[in-house]
Design an enzyme around this catalytic site. Structure first.
Site, PDB file in Angstrom:
ATOM      1  N   LYS A  52       0.846  -1.198   0.000  1.00 18.93           N
ATOM      2  CA  LYS A  52       0.000   0.000   0.000  1.00 18.93           C
ATOM      3  C   LYS A  52       0.881   1.247   0.000  1.00 18.93           C
ATOM      4  O   LYS A  52       0.614   2.210  -0.729  1.00 18.93           O
ATOM      5  CB  LYS A  52      -0.936  -0.012   1.215  1.00 18.93           C
ATOM      6  CG  LYS A  52      -2.044  -1.040   1.085  1.00 18.93           C
ATOM      7  CD  LYS A  52      -2.744  -1.376   2.383  1.00 18.93           C
ATOM      8  CE  LYS A  52      -3.683  -2.573   2.173  1.00 18.93           C
ATOM      9  NZ  LYS A  52      -4.190  -3.164   3.395  1.00 18.93           N
ATOM     10  N   GLN A  96      -4.700  -1.896   9.547  1.00 14.73           N
ATOM     11  CA  GLN A  96      -4.486  -3.229   8.967  1.00 14.73           C
ATOM     12  C   GLN A  96      -5.073  -4.299   9.896  1.00 14.73           C
ATOM     13  O   GLN A  96      -4.712  -4.368  11.074  1.00 14.73           O
ATOM     14  CB  GLN A  96      -2.981  -3.454   8.736  1.00 14.73           C
ATOM     15  CG  GLN A  96      -2.651  -4.741   8.017  1.00 14.73           C
ATOM     16  CD  GLN A  96      -3.209  -4.775   6.583  1.00 14.73           C
ATOM     17  OE1 GLN A  96      -3.082  -3.822   5.833  1.00 14.73           O
ATOM     18  NE2 GLN A  96      -3.819  -5.888   6.215  1.00 14.73           N
ATOM     19  N   ASP A 119     -11.449   2.199   4.023  1.00 20.48           N
ATOM     20  CA  ASP A 119     -11.611   0.741   4.001  1.00 20.48           C
ATOM     21  C   ASP A 119     -13.097   0.379   4.009  1.00 20.48           C
ATOM     22  O   ASP A 119     -13.452  -0.786   3.827  1.00 20.48           O
ATOM     23  CB  ASP A 119     -10.929   0.146   5.241  1.00 20.48           C
ATOM     24  CG  ASP A 119     -10.176  -1.135   4.930  1.00 20.48           C
ATOM     25  OD1 ASP A 119     -10.075  -1.486   3.735  1.00 20.48           O
ATOM     26  OD2 ASP A 119      -9.698  -1.782   5.875  1.00 20.48           O
TER      27      ASP A 119
END
Ligand code: NAP
Length: 294
Positions: A52, A96, A119
């Site tokens: 990322k 994450q 997200d």
């Protein structure tokens, strides 16, 4: 003829759109910024965060990686999120997952400003997804799957989609997207899980079968109708003494056994996995644009 739906060219098309948007934002004095929070030292999570970060750099975006030890307290982690919420240079925040130990993921996600939740896992964004309100952010892997279907010319309207897996991150959110009324939606969706009875007879009814299970090669020829489209979300590492590293990545679908029956199928690696980061970049650039009021 079976069509191989590769992620790379579709992800490249998303990146081209990102670059065009990025240039417009830059010209107007705005630099999109993404913060990724990594807790603990799980090697797979570290690898995902690294990819990322690299993609942000390639696109010229502002990128921040915040690393915290696995023994961070819940309150300390909330303070990290609150700091990022208040940081004007950050438009997207990604924590994450999974978090290590007893850290409560839901409590962390609840603290992310929904306008920075790229997200798409905050209840506000999931609620908007359920309400067919396109002002929110959809989770990246499901929106990547939908984009693959659209770009491959696979019309979902009126089709029976069977999704195996009901996680919020993948299966449940993808079901909402595909049954939505927007482009790439209007499907009739069935979601299966570990308590589903006689799974093969259900999956054999699918025009489009999505595997998001987390078990290597789980879906075999008995699960697939002739001519079906198969989307394999699974990413599993299995031992392989013939491979350089002694292991390799495989999907939830037994590709070699199933491909011959399909009209189209995604490979692993090189399929859905390519799309997740592309959709994350697209969401971050959009978050910047929305904040800029452009
Ligand atoms: P997850 O949270 O573990 O969910 C797995 C789902 O599969 C659950 O709903 C589970 O049912 C169901 N399941 C397990 N065993 C089953 C069985 N025998 N029959 C039917 N259903 C069964 O996993 P996830 O986060 O959704 O991820 C799924 C896979 O996608 C993993 O391989 C993961 O690595 C991969 N993934 C890939 C990407 C990408 O970028 N391509 C992104 C995210 C995840 P229950 O709910 O009943 O337990």
């Amino acid at each position: 003829m079976m069509k191989l739906i590769e992620g790379k060219p579709i992800a490249e098309a998303v990146y081209e759109e990102c670059e065009a948007e990025f240039e417009k934002l830059k010209a107007a004095g705005h630099l999109p910024g993404l913060a990724v929070v990594l807790v603990g030292d799980d090697p797979a999570s570290r690898a995902y965060v690294g990819s990322k970060e690299r993609k942000c750099q390639e696109l010229g975006m502002h990128s921040v990686k915040i690393e915290k030890p696995a023994d961070i307290s819940q309150e300390e982690l909330h303070a990290v999120i609150e700091e990022l919420n208040a940081d004007d240079a950050i438009h997207g925040i990604l924590v994450q997952l999974p978090l290590p130990g007893d850290l409560n993921e839901d409590e962390v996600i609840l603290r992310i400003d929904p306008a920075k939740d790229v997200d798409g896992l905050h209840p506000i964004n999931l609620g908007k997804l359920a309400m067919d309100d396109s002002t929110g952010f959809a989770p990246c892997t499901p929106s990547g799957c939908q984009r693959m279907l659209i770009e491959s010319g696979i019309d979902t309207t009126g089709k029976h989609v069977v999704i195996v897996g009901r996680s919020l991150l993948v299966g449940k959110s993808l079901a909402l997207l595909l049954m939505g009324k927007g482009k790439g939606g209007n499907a009739t969706v069935t979601v299966a899980h570990s308590r589903t009875q006689d799974l093969p007879s259900l999956t054999r009814q699918a025009d489009i079968l999505v595997a998001a299970i987390g078990i290597p090669h789980f879906i075999g020829p008995d699960h697939v109708k002739d001519g079906a489209v198969v989307i394999d979300v699974g990413i599993n590492r299995i031992d392989d003494p013939t491979a350089k590293k002694g292991s390799r990545l495989v999907g939830d679908v037994d590709f070699d056994a199933v491909a011959g029956k399909c009209s189209a199928i995604t490979p692993v690696p090189g399929g859905v996995g390519r799309m997740t980061i592309a959709m994350l970049m697209a969401n971050t650039i959009r978050a910047c644009r929305l904040r800029a009021g452009l």
